[in-house]
Write a protein that holds these residues in place. Structure first.
Motif, short mmCIF file in Angstrom:
data_model
loop_
_atom_site.label_atom_id
_atom_site.label_comp_id
_atom_site.label_asym_id
_atom_site.label_seq_id
_atom_site.Cartn_x
_atom_site.Cartn_y
_atom_site.Cartn_z
N LEU A 124 -42.92 -14.91 -18.63
CA LEU A 124 -43.87 -13.99 -18.38
C LEU A 124 -43.25 -12.61 -18.50
O LEU A 124 -44.00 -11.53 -18.66
CB LEU A 124 -44.25 -14.27 -16.93
CG LEU A 124 -45.22 -15.38 -17.10
CD1 LEU A 124 -45.81 -15.70 -15.56
CD2 LEU A 124 -46.39 -15.52 -17.92
N PHE A 125 -41.91 -12.46 -17.91
CA PHE A 125 -41.32 -11.13 -17.88
C PHE A 125 -39.80 -11.22 -18.60
O PHE A 125 -39.15 -12.11 -18.50
CB PHE A 125 -41.14 -10.77 -16.38
CG PHE A 125 -42.47 -10.78 -15.53
CD1 PHE A 125 -43.40 -10.07 -15.84
CD2 PHE A 125 -42.67 -11.93 -14.65
CE1 PHE A 125 -44.44 -10.08 -15.20
CE2 PHE A 125 -43.83 -12.02 -13.90
CZ PHE A 125 -44.76 -11.16 -14.28
N VAL A 126 -39.55 -10.23 -19.42
CA VAL A 126 -38.20 -9.75 -19.84
C VAL A 126 -37.78 -8.50 -19.41
O VAL A 126 -38.64 -7.39 -19.55
CB VAL A 126 -38.13 -10.13 -21.42
CG1 VAL A 126 -36.62 -9.80 -21.77
CG2 VAL A 126 -38.61 -11.34 -21.96
N GLY A 127 -36.54 -8.44 -18.79
CA GLY A 127 -36.15 -7.16 -18.30
C GLY A 127 -34.78 -6.71 -19.00
O GLY A 127 -34.53 -7.03 -20.29
N SER A 141 -51.90 -15.33 -11.59
CA SER A 141 -53.18 -15.35 -12.38
C SER A 141 -52.91 -16.28 -13.61
O SER A 141 -53.82 -17.08 -14.06
CB SER A 141 -53.56 -13.98 -12.93
OG SER A 141 -54.54 -13.71 -14.22
N TYR A 142 -51.92 -16.24 -14.12
CA TYR A 142 -51.33 -17.20 -15.15
C TYR A 142 -51.46 -18.63 -14.68
O TYR A 142 -52.01 -19.42 -15.50
CB TYR A 142 -50.11 -16.82 -15.90
CG TYR A 142 -49.66 -17.46 -16.92
CD1 TYR A 142 -50.04 -16.96 -18.24
CD2 TYR A 142 -49.18 -18.77 -16.93
CE1 TYR A 142 -49.68 -18.07 -19.49
CE2 TYR A 142 -48.68 -19.46 -17.98
CZ TYR A 142 -49.14 -19.25 -19.39
OH TYR A 142 -48.85 -19.99 -20.40
N ALA A 143 -50.82 -18.98 -13.78
CA ALA A 143 -50.95 -20.28 -12.99
C ALA A 143 -52.29 -20.73 -12.94
O ALA A 143 -52.65 -21.93 -13.25
CB ALA A 143 -50.23 -20.52 -11.94
N LEU A 144 -53.37 -20.10 -12.69
CA LEU A 144 -54.37 -20.40 -12.05
C LEU A 144 -55.41 -20.52 -13.45
O LEU A 144 -56.19 -21.57 -13.49
CB LEU A 144 -55.22 -19.37 -11.30
CG LEU A 144 -54.95 -19.34 -9.72
CD1 LEU A 144 -55.31 -18.06 -8.89
CD2 LEU A 144 -55.01 -20.57 -9.00
N ALA A 148 -53.19 -25.06 -12.52
CA ALA A 148 -51.97 -25.62 -12.36
C ALA A 148 -52.33 -25.85 -10.73
O ALA A 148 -52.96 -25.28 -9.95
CB ALA A 148 -50.78 -24.71 -12.19
N SER A 149 -51.59 -27.01 -10.51
CA SER A 149 -51.73 -27.55 -9.17
C SER A 149 -50.29 -27.01 -8.47
O SER A 149 -50.17 -26.64 -7.08
CB SER A 149 -51.64 -28.98 -8.97
OG SER A 149 -51.38 -29.38 -7.54
N GLY A 150 -49.17 -26.79 -9.05
CA GLY A 150 -47.97 -26.39 -8.63
C GLY A 150 -47.34 -25.26 -9.56
O GLY A 150 -47.63 -25.46 -10.77
N ILE A 151 -46.23 -24.58 -9.19
CA ILE A 151 -45.62 -23.76 -9.89
C ILE A 151 -44.04 -23.74 -9.55
O ILE A 151 -43.72 -23.84 -8.72
CB ILE A 151 -45.86 -22.27 -9.87
CG1 ILE A 151 -45.73 -21.70 -8.43
CG2 ILE A 151 -47.38 -21.90 -10.30
CD1 ILE A 151 -46.05 -20.17 -8.42
N GLY A 178 -47.86 -16.69 -0.96
CA GLY A 178 -48.93 -16.47 -1.59
C GLY A 178 -49.35 -17.56 -2.50
O GLY A 178 -50.79 -17.85 -2.39
N SER A 179 -48.50 -18.73 -2.84
CA SER A 179 -48.96 -20.09 -3.21
C SER A 179 -49.81 -20.67 -2.25
O SER A 179 -50.89 -21.34 -2.62
CB SER A 179 -47.87 -20.95 -3.69
OG SER A 179 -47.15 -19.92 -4.77
N ARG A 180 -49.43 -20.66 -0.83
CA ARG A 180 -49.96 -21.43 -0.04
C ARG A 180 -51.52 -20.83 0.09
O ARG A 180 -52.49 -21.78 0.33
CB ARG A 180 -49.43 -21.47 1.36
CG ARG A 180 -48.05 -22.14 1.17
CD ARG A 180 -47.17 -21.91 2.46
NE ARG A 180 -45.75 -22.32 2.47
CZ ARG A 180 -45.65 -23.75 2.73
NH1 ARG A 180 -46.35 -24.56 3.32
NH2 ARG A 180 -44.44 -23.99 2.68
#
Length: 208
Positions: A124-127, A141-144, A148-151, A178-180
């Motif tokens: 998702l990110f590159v720095g 947002s991507y997980a939802l 997804a159930s878990g990440i 945030g996940s919870r």
């Protein structure tokens, strides 16, 4: 003579990659390249000016540089890692190979279903070489969107040092909270280096 240095694998590969019309021309270009780039690290750190200089030596050098770029792409190629997230150890080792050859920090998100099967893997990110800006809203947002159930968040440290920074730990806790709230499970926050990994979840189990 070129025959004397054929025992050096590096020079042998150079000779095969340049493919000049005559042995004399081949030897000339091999030695010229070797003088400018005596080590593999010096090749990896080739500047744009050095690349232009190499190309100015003749059309034979285009094939060599193209082959080197192809090798870099192959090295950075990511094979699919889908299947059961058996453990942090198994995934950590997989992700060491996944990030092999990367010289920039990146964040990859693994999405899992209710059975802990990895259903999606996305960078998702590159720095830069020592910093990568993270945005929790994009992660969630991507997980939802992937149902997804878990990440599992995987973050690489090109330096090889897998010890989490204060920012890493704060971000892991922020993701967990945030996940919870969103009904997701943060299964782990993994940092990988060249040959080691760090698991936030494993550390929590050791030091509850």
């Amino acid at each position: 003579m070129l025959e004397v240095i054929h025992n050096d694998h590096y020079l042998d590969l150079l000779a095969k990659g340049i493919c000049a019309n005559t042995p004399e021309r081949n030897q000339e270009l091999v030695m010229k390249f070797w003088e400018m780039f005596p080590t593999l690290t010096s090749i990896k750190n080739m500047t744009d000016d050095e690349r232009r200089a190499v190309l100015s030596w003749g059309p034979e050098m285009r094939c060599l540089l193209a082959a080197m770029e192809l090798g870099q792409l192959v090295l950075k190629g990511h094979r699919a890692i889908l299947g059961h997230a058996y453990s942090s150890m198994a995934l950590g080792r997989e992700m060491i190979d996944y990030f092999l050859g990367e010289d920039q920090e990146g964040v990859t998100l693994a999405c899992t279903d209710v059975h802990n099967e990895i259903i999606d893997l996305k960078t998702l990110f590159v720095g830069g070489q020592s910093e990568c800006v993270l945005y929790p809203d994009r992660i969630f947002s991507y997980a939802l969107r992937r149902s997804a159930s878990g990440i599992i968040m995987i973050h690489n440290h090109p330096s090889g040092d897998v010890h989490p920074s204060a920012q890493d730990l704060a971000f892991a806790k922020r993701l967990d909270r945030g996940s919870r709230l969103l009904g997701l499970r943060l299964l782990d926050f993994i940092i990988v280096g060249r040959d080691r990994y760090y698991s936030w979840r494993e550390k929590q189990q050791v030091h509850p």
